[in-house]
Design an enzyme around this catalytic site. Structure first.
Site, mmCIF file in Angstrom:
data_model
loop_
_atom_site.group_PDB
_atom_site.id
_atom_site.type_symbol
_atom_site.label_atom_id
_atom_site.label_comp_id
_atom_site.label_asym_id
_atom_site.label_seq_id
_atom_site.Cartn_x
_atom_site.Cartn_y
_atom_site.Cartn_z
ATOM 1 N N ARG A 130 0.835 -1.205 0.000
ATOM 2 C CA ARG A 130 0.000 0.000 0.000
ATOM 3 C C ARG A 130 0.869 1.255 0.000
ATOM 4 O O ARG A 130 2.084 1.177 0.159
ATOM 5 C CB ARG A 130 -0.949 -0.016 1.215
ATOM 6 C CG ARG A 130 -0.178 -0.240 2.514
ATOM 7 C CD ARG A 130 -0.794 0.387 3.690
ATOM 8 N NE ARG A 130 -0.739 1.830 3.635
ATOM 9 C CZ ARG A 130 0.359 2.556 3.843
ATOM 10 N NH1 ARG A 130 1.526 1.998 4.103
ATOM 11 N NH2 ARG A 130 0.302 3.869 3.785
ATOM 12 N N ASP A 179 -2.141 10.969 -2.349
ATOM 13 C CA ASP A 179 -2.361 9.902 -3.329
ATOM 14 C C ASP A 179 -2.579 10.431 -4.732
ATOM 15 O O ASP A 179 -2.333 9.734 -5.716
ATOM 16 C CB ASP A 179 -3.559 9.042 -2.923
ATOM 17 C CG ASP A 179 -3.176 8.163 -1.752
ATOM 18 O OD1 ASP A 179 -3.171 8.674 -0.617
ATOM 19 O OD2 ASP A 179 -2.818 6.994 -1.983
ATOM 20 N N ASN A 234 -5.801 12.434 -0.005
ATOM 21 C CA ASN A 234 -4.979 11.602 0.890
ATOM 22 C C ASN A 234 -5.932 10.845 1.804
ATOM 23 O O ASN A 234 -7.163 11.008 1.725
ATOM 24 C CB ASN A 234 -3.984 12.465 1.680
ATOM 25 C CG ASN A 234 -2.956 11.610 2.406
ATOM 26 O OD1 ASN A 234 -2.343 10.716 1.796
ATOM 27 N ND2 ASN A 234 -2.765 11.811 3.694
HETATM 28 O O1 MRU Z 1 -4.955 3.231 1.777
HETATM 29 P P1 MRU Z 1 -3.484 3.474 1.868
HETATM 30 O O2 MRU Z 1 -2.882 2.953 3.130
HETATM 31 O O3 MRU Z 1 -2.748 3.009 0.636
HETATM 32 O O4 MRU Z 1 -3.363 5.059 1.904
HETATM 33 C C1 MRU Z 1 -2.085 5.634 1.866
HETATM 34 C C2 MRU Z 1 -2.087 7.088 2.057
HETATM 35 O O5 MRU Z 1 -3.100 7.727 2.142
HETATM 36 C C3 MRU Z 1 -0.737 7.749 2.060
HETATM 37 O O6 MRU Z 1 -0.751 8.901 2.838
HETATM 38 C C4 MRU Z 1 -0.355 8.132 0.624
HETATM 39 O O7 MRU Z 1 -0.455 7.031 -0.220
HETATM 40 C C5 MRU Z 1 1.004 8.698 0.528
HETATM 41 S S1 MRU Z 1 2.253 7.500 0.817
HETATM 42 C C6 MRU Z 1 3.764 8.194 0.567
#
Ligand code: MRU
Length: 353
Positions: A49, A242, A252
């Site tokens: 992730r 994201d 995000n």
């Molecule tokens: O659902 P996830 O755990 O993949 O969400 C991740 C995030 O929201 C992070 O803050 C984002 O991907 C940035 S990671 C450098």
């Protein structure tokens, strides 16, 4: 040895090895990903992730996608089909489709240049591009750290949300890279990690990696942030992203928007740290970003135990949008964009890097 969230093992017949993030912090378990189906499962279940990490994993996924083929003619069609599947495994982080289309373009370019290209050459080109994306992610993380560390003052209380660290990238992270760099330079500070319901990336993952790095870390429930700000314990907020739209609106992890509002109300700077691969300049503003809706059980249960009455209605958007006007600065590997807007973002991307 330094923890690496993802790595490719071997040549074009190799496999992807990744930390299974669903098992942390209890156990550090590696998974071997040898085909596209396993990769998509790993991305969907959040075993792998974080926007940059899933981008890098997706690029390697295209190596897996054509490993078994021996026919050059079919290879591009197969690649296209599998690329579509991988890119749609999660909708919000743009890094996924960005990486997949970068690799596809390389393969296409080879075939356009040499229609007789052998499958082995195609495989080599794809692996090579995936390695390049991987190396670039490591470098971008490092540079984000260097560009952002100046915002961390001695004695700071830093609030972060979700996990934007080495587990979420191929390198040292984005938001957490800034923190690692400040520590490297001898600064003293304390990090507050929001637990980040529903899947607890903050308390499980951020706390795990910051504790390993011997950084003073305190976990708080998401609903405690406002009170701590009021008490003066938090002097800055920093998160990853994201997908960042052309005007700076940033998607995000769900809860980030609320933090930005709280930070504004308390006159606390709010930073986003993200590489160029997270910008989607085709998207004008945040309202056009697709927000992933995840299974209701993630909210209804904690660690497999039901915490809501059966049958109650549940919403589970995985991300939210922080409007650009709530962001003090976006820290990228290309530089820092203060009070981000469309003009400044366009400018920073004007120069090719
Ligand atoms: O659902 P996830 O755990 O993949 O969400 C991740 C995030 O929201 C992070 O803050 C984002 O991907 C940035 S990671 C450098």
């Amino acid at each position: 040895m330094k923890t690496q969230a993802i790595k490719w093992v071997g040549g074009t017949n190799g496999f992807l090895e990744a930390i299974d993030q669903t098992r942390l912090p209890q156990r550090l378990v590696m998974i071997k990903i040898r085909n596209v189906k396993t990769l998509i499962d790993a991305i969907k279940t959040l075993a792998v992730r974080g926007a940059p990490a899933i981008g890098v994993a997706a690029a390697y996924g295209l190596v897996l996608a054509i490993q078994k083929t021996g026919n050059a003619k079919n290879t591009l069609a197969l690649l296209r089909k599998q690329a579509r599947k991988i890119a749609s495994s999660r909708p919000t982080a743009v890094n996924l489709s960005w990486a997949v289309s970068r690799v596809q373009q390389k393969a296409q370019a080879l075939v356009s240049k040499n229609p007789q290209a052998a499958v082995k050459d195609l495989k080599a080109v794809i692996l090579n591009e995936a390695h390049k994306i991987h190396r670039q992610d490591v470098a971008m993380c490092r540079q984000i750290g260097r560009n952002g560390e100046k915002f961390i003052k001695n004695g700071a209380g830093i609030l972060t949300h979700c996990n934007a660290g080495l587990l979420a990238t191929a390198g040292d992270g984005t938001a957490l890279s800034v923190i690692y760099e400040a520590k490297k330079r001898g600064k003293k500070f304390r990090v507050y990690a929001d637990e980040t319901r529903p899947l607890l990336q903050g308390s499980r993952l951020t706390a795990w990696e910051l504790q390993n790095a011997e950084i003073d870390t305190t976990v708080i429930c998401d609903n405690m942030a406002g009170a701590l700000m009021r008490q003066g314990k938090i002097s800055m907020v920093i998160t990853g992203a994201d997908r960042i739209a052309a005007n700076g609106d940033s998607a995000n992890k769900i809860g980030t928007y609320s933090l930005s509002v709280l930070a504004k109300a308390h006159k606390i700077p709010f930073y986003i740290a993200a590489p160029s691969s997270t910008f989607d300049l085709k998207i004008k503003n945040g309202s056009l970003i697709t927000i992933e809706e995840r299974p209701a059980d993630e909210v209804a249960k904690i660690c497999g135990k039901r915490i809501t009455p059966k049958g109650v209605k549940i919403e589970n958007p995985a991300f939210d949008i922080t409007p650009a006007q709530n962001i003090t600065a976006i820290i990228t590997e290309r530089g820092v964009i203060k009070n981000p807007n469309a003009r400044k973002i366009k400018n920073i991307f004007r120069t090719r890097k």
